[in-house]
Design an enzyme around this catalytic site. Structure first.
Site, PDB file in Angstrom:
ATOM      1  N   GLY A  48       0.469  -1.390   0.125  1.00  0.00           N
ATOM      2  CA  GLY A  48      -0.080  -0.095   0.160  1.00  0.00           C
ATOM      3  C   GLY A  48       0.710   1.148  -0.082  1.00  0.00           C
ATOM      4  N   PHE A 102      -3.063  -5.907  -3.270  1.00  0.00           N
ATOM      5  CA  PHE A 102      -2.666  -5.678  -4.717  1.00  0.00           C
ATOM      6  C   PHE A 102      -1.944  -6.740  -5.231  1.00  0.00           C
ATOM      7  CE2 PHE A 102       1.298  -4.313  -6.835  1.00  0.00           C
ATOM      8  CZ  PHE A 102       0.842  -3.728  -7.453  1.00  0.00           C
ATOM      9  N   GLN A 173      -3.675   6.298  -9.375  1.00  0.00           N
ATOM     10  CA  GLN A 173      -5.121   6.834  -9.324  1.00  0.00           C
ATOM     11  C   GLN A 173      -6.132   8.615  -9.852  1.00  0.00           C
ATOM     12  OE1 GLN A 173      -6.961   4.625  -7.997  1.00  0.00           O
ATOM     13  NE2 GLN A 173      -7.825   5.084  -5.684  1.00  0.00           N
ATOM     14  N   GLY A 225      12.467   7.040 -13.794  1.00  0.00           N
ATOM     15  CA  GLY A 225      13.109   4.822 -13.944  1.00  0.00           C
ATOM     16  C   GLY A 225      14.872   5.378 -13.988  1.00  0.00           C
ATOM     17  N   GLY A 256       9.495   3.433  -5.748  1.00  0.00           N
ATOM     18  CA  GLY A 256       9.206   4.760  -6.460  1.00  0.00           C
ATOM     19  C   GLY A 256       8.559   5.477  -4.678  1.00  0.00           C
ATOM     20  N   ASP A 257       7.860   4.666  -3.838  1.00  0.00           N
ATOM     21  CA  ASP A 257       6.754   5.024  -2.750  1.00  0.00           C
ATOM     22  C   ASP A 257       8.334   5.286  -1.798  1.00  0.00           C
ATOM     23  OD1 ASP A 257       4.919   4.855  -3.212  1.00  0.00           O
ATOM     24  OD2 ASP A 257       4.512   2.883  -2.430  1.00  0.00           O
TER      25      ASP A 257
END
Length: 334
Positions: A48, A102, A173, A225, A256-257
Site C-alpha cells: 500500500g 494488490f 489514481q 526510472g 517509487g514509495d
C-alpha cells in the site's frame, strides 16, 4: 517534523513470470486480449502506497502518522509498522471489509501487470484530518498518496481549510480521478510527485501546460526510472539527478514509495533538493534489491555506501550527519 501520510494500506500478492508479456501481445488483436501467465513464484507481502512511504520514513528516524482504512486482518501488519516507527493510531479499522489487496505479476523485463482491490480502503473517505492534527498539536505536512478518490479530495480540501501544507502524489489514481479533482489536488500543493507517464496524465487531466501546473505547485518531482529524477520549480531551470546504480534488481514493487520516503525525510531535515533526491534514490536502490516494498533495511551504513558509489564521497558526507537517527545496521527487516 510531523508528517501525516494518507493513502492506501494493502497486502501485496507478488508473482513472477519468467518470460516477457510483450512477446504474447499479438498486433491487431489487442481489442480482444485474453491471457493467462503461469507464474513461477508467489510472495505475500505488506504494501500500500501510504504504508510503504510511512515505513520508509520510520526507517529514516521520523515518526510518521499513517492515516487510512483497513480490515480486521490488520493486527499483525499494525505491529510490524509500529515496530518500525510508524504511528498507526489514526488508522480506521472496518468491521465489514478486508484490507485492500494488490495482485501483481512481474516479467523478466520488470514490466508489471496488476489488479488492485480497494476493500476497506473505500471507508477512508469518512476520515477527517482534524482529530489527527489535534492529537499532535498540529501537523507540518500532509502527503496525499493514492487512496479512495473521495478520500484524496477530502484530505486535500481539509488540509487547505486547516492551513496545513500538503503534497500531492496522485499516482495510480489519476486513471480514476475526474479532471476537476486532479486540478484540486495539484493547485496549491507544496510538492507534486509523479513518474514520467503520470506527468503526461497530469497535463492531460488538468488541461494545464507544464508551466501552468508549475505555477500552481511549489515544486514538481518526476521520477524517470533508470534516468534518475527531475525536479522543477516555476521560473527556475529543471534539475535532474542520476539514479543510484543497482547491481541486482529483484523486485521493483514499492521503489517509487521508497524514493518519496527518502526525499521527504531529507527535506524535513533541511537538505537541498539535490541532496534530497540523492537520498531518495539511495533508499530506492535498497528496496529494489528485495522482494516486497517493506522488506528492506534503510540502515545508515547501507545508504551511505549507496550514496558514495553513486554520487561520490562529498555527497555522502553532506547527508551523513542527517542519518544519525538511523541506528540499525544491516539485515533484513521483514
Amino acid at each position: 517534523m510531523r508528517i501525516a501520510v494518507t493513502g492506501s494500506i494493502a497486502t501485496d500478492h507478488l508473482m513472477t513470470f519468467p518470460g516477457c508479456f510483450t512477446d504474447h501481445l499479438v498486433p491487431g488483436e489487442l481489442s480482444n486480449v485474453s491471457l493467462s501467465f503461469l507464474a513461477d513464484a508467489l510472495e505475500v507481502r505488506r504494501g500500500g502506497a501510504a504504508a510503504n512511504i510511512a515505513y520508509g520514513l520510520g526507517q529514516l528516524g521520523l515518526s510518521p502518522v499513517l492515516v487510512g482504512a483497513v480490515g480486521p486482518d490488520f493486527a499483525d501488519y499494525q505491529v510490524h509498522l509500529k515496530e518500525h516507527g510508524v504511528d498507526t493510531d489514526s488508522v480506521h479499522v472496518s468491521h465489514t471489509a478486508q484490507t485492500a489487496r494488490f495482485v501483481c505479476t512481474t516479467d523478466r523485463a520488470q514490466n508489471q501487470i496488476a489488479t488492485f482491490y480497494a476493500g476497506a480502503m473505500a471507508e477512508a473517505r469518512t476520515l477527517s484530518l482534524a482529530p489527527v492534527a489535534e492529537r499532535f498539536g498540529g501537523l507540518d505536512l500532509v502527503l496525499i498518496s493514492p487512496n479512495d478518490p473521495e478520500a484524496m479530495v477530502r484530505h486535500t480540501e481539509e488540509s487547505r481549510r486547516l492551513g496545513i501544507p500538503f503534497a500531492a502524489d496522485p499516482s495510480q489514481q489519476l486513471a480514476r480521478l475526474e479532471p476537476d479533482a486532479v486540478r484540486g489536488l495539484v493547485d496549491g500543493a507544496g510538492r507534486l510527485f509523479t513518474n514520467a507517464y503520470e506527468a503526461a496524465l497530469v497535463r492531460e487531466r488538468t488541461g494545464w501546460t507544464s508551466g501552468q501546473n508549475l505555477d500552481r505547485v511549489g515544486s514538481w518531482v518526476t521520477t524517470l526510472g533508470a534516468d534518475g529524477v527531475r525536479i522543477e520549480r516555476a521560473g527556475e531551470p529543471a534539475v535532474t539527478v542520476p539514479a543510484a546504480p543497482v547491481r541486482e534488481i529483484t523486485d521493483p514493487t514499492g521503489v517509487g514509495d521508497a524514493f518519496r520516503a527518502g526525499f521527504l525525510a531529507a527535506t524535513a531535515r533541511g537538505l537541498t533538493r539535490t541532496a534530497s533526491i540523492r537520498l531518495g534514490c539511495s533508499v530506492a536502490a535498497e528496496v529494489i534489491r528485495t522482494v516486497g516494498s517493506q522488506s528492506y533495511d534503510a540502515a545508515a551504513d547501507r545508504l551511505l555506501a549507496n550514496l558514495t558509489a553513486a554520487y561520490g564521497t562529498d555527497a555522502a558526507e553532506e547527508i551523513a550527519p542527517h542519518l544519525v537517527a538511523v541506528t540499525r545496521e544491516g539485515g533484513d527487516s521483514s
